[in-house]
Design a protein around this motif. Structure first.
Motif, mmCIF file in Angstrom:
data_model
loop_
_atom_site.group_PDB
_atom_site.id
_atom_site.type_symbol
_atom_site.label_atom_id
_atom_site.label_comp_id
_atom_site.label_asym_id
_atom_site.label_seq_id
_atom_site.Cartn_x
_atom_site.Cartn_y
_atom_site.Cartn_z
ATOM 1 N N GLN A 35 0.871 -1.181 0.000
ATOM 2 C CA GLN A 35 0.000 0.000 0.000
ATOM 3 C C GLN A 35 0.904 1.226 0.000
ATOM 4 O O GLN A 35 2.112 1.108 0.224
ATOM 5 C CB GLN A 35 -1.002 -0.067 1.154
ATOM 6 N N ALA A 37 1.505 3.722 1.969
ATOM 7 C CA ALA A 37 2.241 4.203 3.137
ATOM 8 C C ALA A 37 3.475 3.361 3.433
ATOM 9 O O ALA A 37 4.453 3.848 3.988
ATOM 10 C CB ALA A 37 1.320 4.247 4.353
ATOM 11 N N THR A 38 3.426 2.087 3.078
ATOM 12 C CA THR A 38 4.622 1.263 3.245
ATOM 13 C C THR A 38 5.308 1.039 1.895
ATOM 14 O O THR A 38 6.463 0.638 1.844
ATOM 15 C CB THR A 38 4.261 -0.137 3.811
ATOM 16 N N HIS A 65 -4.008 4.510 1.569
ATOM 17 C CA HIS A 65 -3.823 5.050 2.917
ATOM 18 C C HIS A 65 -3.786 6.577 2.921
ATOM 19 O O HIS A 65 -4.502 7.224 3.657
ATOM 20 C CB HIS A 65 -2.523 4.516 3.536
ATOM 21 N N ASP A 119 1.439 -4.928 4.965
ATOM 22 C CA ASP A 119 0.428 -4.354 5.840
ATOM 23 C C ASP A 119 -0.032 -5.472 6.764
ATOM 24 O O ASP A 119 -0.234 -6.615 6.326
ATOM 25 C CB ASP A 119 -0.760 -3.835 5.017
ATOM 26 N N SER A 120 -0.203 -5.134 8.025
ATOM 27 C CA SER A 120 -0.462 -6.196 9.009
ATOM 28 C C SER A 120 -1.816 -6.876 8.828
ATOM 29 O O SER A 120 -2.033 -7.954 9.363
ATOM 30 C CB SER A 120 -0.353 -5.633 10.422
ATOM 31 N N HIS A 121 -2.734 -6.252 8.086
ATOM 32 C CA HIS A 121 -4.037 -6.898 7.891
ATOM 33 C C HIS A 121 -4.126 -7.722 6.611
ATOM 34 O O HIS A 121 -5.223 -8.112 6.189
ATOM 35 C CB HIS A 121 -5.166 -5.859 7.988
ATOM 36 N N ILE A 361 -6.918 5.428 9.901
ATOM 37 C CA ILE A 361 -5.503 5.689 10.181
ATOM 38 C C ILE A 361 -5.301 7.086 10.777
ATOM 39 O O ILE A 361 -4.187 7.548 10.997
ATOM 40 C CB ILE A 361 -4.638 5.391 8.919
ATOM 41 N N ARG A 379 -8.532 -1.216 15.239
ATOM 42 C CA ARG A 379 -7.555 -0.775 16.248
ATOM 43 C C ARG A 379 -8.079 0.451 16.970
ATOM 44 O O ARG A 379 -8.568 1.378 16.322
ATOM 45 C CB ARG A 379 -6.218 -0.439 15.586
ATOM 46 N N ARG A 384 -4.615 7.075 18.086
ATOM 47 C CA ARG A 384 -4.600 6.683 16.669
ATOM 48 C C ARG A 384 -5.652 7.429 15.848
ATOM 49 O O ARG A 384 -5.479 7.681 14.660
ATOM 50 C CB ARG A 384 -4.818 5.168 16.562
ATOM 51 N N ARG A 495 6.432 9.443 4.964
ATOM 52 C CA ARG A 495 6.888 8.061 4.883
ATOM 53 C C ARG A 495 8.078 7.854 3.936
ATOM 54 O O ARG A 495 8.859 6.935 4.101
ATOM 55 C CB ARG A 495 5.732 7.150 4.430
ATOM 56 N N SER A 539 0.840 -2.259 13.660
ATOM 57 C CA SER A 539 1.139 -2.146 12.231
ATOM 58 C C SER A 539 2.432 -2.851 11.821
ATOM 59 O O SER A 539 3.325 -3.082 12.630
ATOM 60 C CB SER A 539 1.221 -0.656 11.902
ATOM 61 N N SER A 540 2.519 -3.123 10.521
ATOM 62 C CA SER A 540 3.730 -3.739 9.972
ATOM 63 C C SER A 540 4.753 -2.685 9.562
ATOM 64 O O SER A 540 5.792 -3.030 9.023
ATOM 65 C CB SER A 540 3.351 -4.534 8.726
ATOM 66 N N ARG A 541 4.449 -1.413 9.796
ATOM 67 C CA ARG A 541 5.294 -0.365 9.217
ATOM 68 C C ARG A 541 6.759 -0.532 9.624
ATOM 69 O O ARG A 541 7.097 -0.500 10.804
ATOM 70 C CB ARG A 541 4.752 1.028 9.570
#
Ligand code: MIC
Ligand code: SF4
Length: 656
Positions: A35, A37-38, A65, A119-121, A361, A379, A384, A495, A539-541
């Motif tokens: 995505q 953002a990452t 995002h 992304d963590s989801h 987000i 979350r 947040r 980012r 998050s996985s960021r």
């Protein structure tokens, strides 16, 4: 003994090691997603690898995002991503097309496949029978280049579903019940595999809601079987040819079996400030609500929004409620438009946000000061939402809609309405024109990559120091999330600009951290972060590792770590250490001088480390649990440094 779905899919993809829970294995990846953002940093790293074209079945780059573009930064990033996609053979999903997980489920996910996403989801596609795993961008970049993905071979917990959900109880309540049972910690290196007769009562988007929020338990992924229900979903998506049956053997072996009787569940909520704080909605009844936000990758499917529309039909949101609805994808938006539900939502006074992450987000729709916001997202970490003292309750679409009408938390069963049963379209209106599919140009090398002034070079690191001469630059408590480590929301536009983004590390906990870390680094000492349990949740960021790395952090010493974040630390050359005895956490204060003599040599040999608190004159037992491959990565100063030095013919050996 028979095999679980997890084992079957993993065993057909194994590239290194063998099925042996707890050991390190590597698996081949069929599909990747990123995505925006990452994605920018992931693609900067991908470029640095010098691979001519992506080597997976399909790689999709989503823009979802940062679509509220305040300033030029995100717009520049999106142009960068578009040119990268054209150059390397990646499918681009343009801003407006929807949230990566929802869109991937609709258009690309396929039963029995493997998916790695930055992304963590990413486990959302477990709802369609995929082994879908969230990881840092660098891991995804490597997978795009054809490398296998390393993970700890998981233990498999079966969640055996029986019964059928009662009216007004939803898939969201199922996963909130799972969170109540398993909590947000202690589930690392585990897969939740759903089975039992209750599965067939759940549609694919409902299964996806459940798989999505397994991320909050910290599991590697969650997976459902692929059955007739999956077939119906794929047929409605015009993708029948992607369907296949995926099922566990009757006598499949599991590490644990937990049972949930769907018919006994009631509406639940995750109360502030953790997805693991579960209460019944009935026990929260009457709390006044300032805002209701419906959407996010957890609950934004056609059925979710159609249900909300039927509940709201003919009514207007209570005067004290600001109602926001963000469809999960353009497809959902178009289909609820076609069936008239969108009109009902607009008539209810809902503000329809673009099909994107948006409120989830925290880069838009912040609640008022101290406000109560009911959200269907996944979350509710403090701050947040964009408002530090807001109280976020995570609920189902049904409970959210009930509160929108009454202005207070309301058990939807008490609305006195008939539960709306939604007839699903036999075929969705499908319009793929917001994807840009790569043209088969020879290696795409004619495409010029666009780089705006906000886009930097991929971050570099130096090899791990021979001796750690450190300072406890910050000491934080339990369950510090990646949102605490590096904020998203309004800061997310940086980012692609690591030096600038690094100014905000730990901003919400200690705004002076970044400047202090720079002073310590520039004085020639190493920064050490001291943390509590489950450090790096959420998050996985990978920015939660890259930015500390940029500030000279060499070690994070915590009571325990969340999986993706720990991998990210390793990937960027930061040594994750845990306390041998958790009580020793008390023996360190901020600014204490912490030394580890001969650190590099000990890590290289896999020997124990001795950490000395020079300020307190105490020795502290520390442990590391890294494979040989991970130790080599840390010593090289991270995966990218290791690869670079390899290409330059340096002395550092390859990790393979
Ligand atoms: C999130 O929900 O926290 C995010 C934003 O989707 C992150 C990814 C990111 O920080 O870019 C995630 O879940 O991995
Ligand atoms: Fe987007 Fe929220 Fe899902 Fe993260 S959790 S991918 S921010 S919708």
């Amino acid at each position: 003994m028979g095999r679980s779905i997890t084992r079957k899919v993993i065993e057909t993809r194994i590239a290194e090691g063998s099925w042996n829970p707890g050991s390190e294995i590597a698996i081949r990846i069929d599909q990747t997603l990123t995505q925006d953002a990452t994605g920018t940093v992931a693609y900067l790293q991908f470029e640095a690898m010098g691979v001519p074209k992506v080597a997976v079945e399909i790689a999709v780059s989503y823009i979802d995002h940062n679509t509220t573009q305040i300033g030029f930064e995100n717009a520049d990033d999106h142009k960068y991503l578009q040119t990268i996609a054209a150059r390397y053979g990646i499918v681009l999903s343009r801003a407006g097309n929807g949230i990566c997980h929802q869109v991937h489920l609709e258009r690309f996910g396929r039963p029995g496949g493997t998916l790695l996403g930055s992304d963590s989801h990413t486990p959302t596609c477990g709802g369609i029978g995929m082994i879908a795993i969230g990881a840092g961008g660098l891991d995804v970049a490597l997978a795009m280049g054809g490398a296998p993905f390393y993970l700890v071979c998981p233990r498999v917990v079966k969640i055996h579903l029986t019964g059928r959900l009662k009216p007004w109880v939803a898939a969201k309540d199922v996963i909130l019940e799972v969170l109540r049972m398993f909590g947000t910690r202690g589930n690392v290196n585990t897969v939740f595999e759903y089975g039992g007769p209750g599965v067939k009562t759940l549609s694919v988007p409902e299964r996806a809601t459940i798989a999505n929020m397994g991320a909050e338990c910290g599991v590697t992924t969650s997976v459902f079987p692929s059955d007739e229900v999956t077939r119906t979903f794929l047929r409605a998506q015009g993708r029948l040819s992607d369907w296949s049956v995926i099922a566990a053997d009757r006598d499949a072996e599991y590490d644990r079996i937990a049972e949930i009787d769907l018919s006994r569940l009631v509406p639940l909520s995750a109360t502030p400030h953790s997805p693991g704080n579960i209460a019944t909605v009935a026990s929260l009844q009457g709390i006044p609500v300032d805002q209701v936000c419906i959407g996010s990758c957890t609950n934004s499917s056609y059925k979710d929004l159609a249900t909300v529309a039927r509940i709201l039909k003919g009514r207007v949101a209570a005067p004290n409620v600001s109602l926001v609805i963000a469809p999960g994808s353009r497809q959902v938006m178009q289909n609820i438009g076609k069936s008239g539900y969108l009109g009902d939502l607009i008539a209810s006074g809902a503000r329809i946000d673009p099909a994107a992450c948006g409120f989830c987000i925290g880069n838009s729709q912040s609640p008022p000061t101290g406000g109560v916001s009911l959200r269907t997202s996944n979350r509710n970490f403090e701050g947040r939402s964009g408002t530090r003292d807001a109280k976020i309750y995570l609920v189902s679409c049904e409970t959210a809609a009930a509160a929108a009408i009454t202005g207070k938390i309301t058990d939807p069963r008490k609305l006195g309405m008939r539960y709306p049963r939604i007839a699903m379209p036999g075929k969705f209106l499908i319009d793929d024109r917001m994807f840009v599919f790569p043209k088969p140009v020879a290696n795409g090398s004619a495409v010029k990559i666009y780089r705006g002034p906000n886009i930097g070079a991929p971050p570099a690191n130096t090899p791990f120091p021979a001796h750690i001469r450190g300072v406890a630059a910050i000491k934080v408590g339990d369950r510090v999330t990646t949102d605490h480590i590096i904020p998203a929301g309004a800061r997310m536009k940086y980012r692609s600009n690591i030096p600038r983004y690094s100014e905000f590390v730990f901003e919400s906990l200690d705004a002076g951290f970044s400047a202090r870390a720079v002073r310590i680094r520039d004085a020639g000492r190493h920064n050490i972060i001291v943390g509590g349990v489950s450090y790096g949740e959420g998050s996985s960021r990978e920015h939660a590792a890259i930015c500390p790395m940029f500030l000279g952090v060499k070690v994070v010493l915590a009571k325990s770590f969340q999986r993706i974040h720990m991998n990210n630390l390793v990937n960027f050359g930061i040594l994750p250490l845990t306390f041998g005895n958790e009580a020793d956490y008390e023996k360190i204060d901020q600014n204490d001088e912490l030394d580890i003599a001969g650190a590099a040599e000990a890590v290289s040999a896999g020997r124990p480390l001795a950490l000395v608190n020079r300020t307190k004159g105490a020795e502290i037992g520390v442990l590391y649990s890294l494979t040989e491959r991970q130790r080599r990565i840390v010593l090289a100063g991270g995966l990218l440094s290791m690869q670079r030095r390899k290409t330059e013919g340096g002395a550092v050996e390859d990790h393979e």
